[in-house]
Design an enzyme around this catalytic site. Structure first.
Site: not given
Ligand SMILES: NC(=O)CC[C@H](N)C(=O)O
Length: 357
Positions: A252, A336, A338
């Protein structure tokens, strides 16, 4: 239950009732279309600064698990040590709850952690407004305190610096291969997934220069806010890539920082991806995965450096969902793997990383 009004940046208003902590709050209003997972989402540090709207109407009916911690310091059932979302917005809060693992109600938890929660909002209509206009800042106002107007910013704020650990934390010490984990706001299940694969995890602050440390691989965690605020982390990743071919994996925010270190730029999505059923295709194959996601920004794949390739693409909107280096074991996902909550189909990302160590 006190009367509240949710006011969006464009003036749109929704009337509701407070079921959590009674206080006004401001933040970026985002929506999540998952059907469950509110304990994990609320404690995901990536929701810092955001008012989290759930489209699934019935929320609270399975309560909240116990906030206990394992011997290694990780929470047993949550994704961090506290609630990071600024508020939760639901359609139909269920006071009654029942689950084998429930310890308290969502309302009691929100009150204890001083986090507002509002119910009675047509969250599907609210989501239509956000999809049409794009995410907006919003305020939850208490109707009996008309002069109590909260202020907040989202863009331009370095949320990562607020949520990252301040000191190095070690897990599974002496396990063997060492992984440096850059904590931009890491979810506990990323650490659990690494520990379960028998590696030592050295969790470092987001702007810590680990390049002189002894380790076998680098893991770049998720985190809140705008990746363009994390220039220090990007410089250190670039430095690491210039001195070593050691494996690097990101999730992410980690995908965004790795892409930036590789020369790419980031843009803000109109309304982000927050759900448990984002379809993602692995580039070069017809294999698709159902993924858990929570992000508002994305990598502009057309700006990737010439040594980089897209690894995954989103089947809904074609946006980037991961990148890989052509020759070095450097790869990442925007989704994600995970999960927690959400489908576990892509946990193989951790296997690929640990096999490369
Ligand atoms: N869950 C995250 O790592 C989000 C990454 C970043 N803050 C976004 O909104 O794209």
């Amino acid at each position: 239950m006190k009367d509240v009004t949710l006011v969006l940046e464009d003036g749109t208003q929704f009337k509701g009732k407070s079921f959590g902590y009674d206080a006004p709050v401001a933040g970026e209003v985002v929506f999540n279309t998952a059907m469950m997972g509110y304990p994990e989402s609320l404690t995901d540090p990536s929701y810092a600064g955001q008012l989290m709207t759930l489209t699934y109407p019935l929320v609270g009916n399975y309560g909240v698990p116990q906030f206990s911690f394992e011997k290694n310091g990780l929470p047993t059932f949550m994704e961090s040590d506290r609630i990071y979302a600024s508020a939760i917005i639901v359609s139909d809060y269920s006071e009654q709850y029942s689950h084998w693992n429930a310890n308290e109600s969502l309302a009691d938890w929100l009150k204890r952690e001083k986090v507002p929660g509002i119910t009675g909002i047509d969250t599907r209509q609210l989501t239509k407004v956000l999809r049409e206009h794009g995410v907006m800042m919003g305020k939850i106002l208490m109707d009996d305190e008309p002069d109590n107007i909260p202020e907040a910013d989202y863009e331009g704020v370095n949320f990562v610096d607020r949520v990252s650990c301040k000191d190095i934390i070690r897990y599974n010490e002496g396990a063997g291969r060492k992984v440096v984990l850059v904590d931009c706001g890491v979810k506990a299940n990323i650490i659990r997934c690494l520990i379960n694969r028998g590696v030592e995890v050295i969790r470092v602050p987001w702007n810590y220069d680990y390049t002189g440390m002894e380790f076998d691989g680098l893991f770049l965690a998720n985190g809140p806010g705008d990746p363009d605020m994390c220039g220090d982390a990007v410089d250190i990743i670039r430095k690491q890539m210039s001195v070593s071919r050691k494996p690097i994996c990101g999730i992410c925010m980690g995908n965004q920082l790795l892409a930036k270190a590789g020369g790419a730029s980031i843009y803000k999505l109109k309304y982000g991806h927050r759900s448990h059923n984002q379809p993602v295709r692995e580039v070069g194959t017809n294999r698709c995965y159902v993924t858990s996601q929570n992000h508002g920004y994305a990598v502009d794949a057309s700006t990737l450096g010439k040594e980089w390739r897209e690894l995954f693409v989103n089947m809904n909107d074609g946006s980037n969902e991961g990148i890989r280096h052509q020759t070095n074991p450097w790869f990442s996902s925007q989704f994600h793997p995970e999960a927690c909550s959400g489908p576990v189909d892509t946990e193989f990302m951790f296997d690929r990383f640990v096999e490369a160590l």
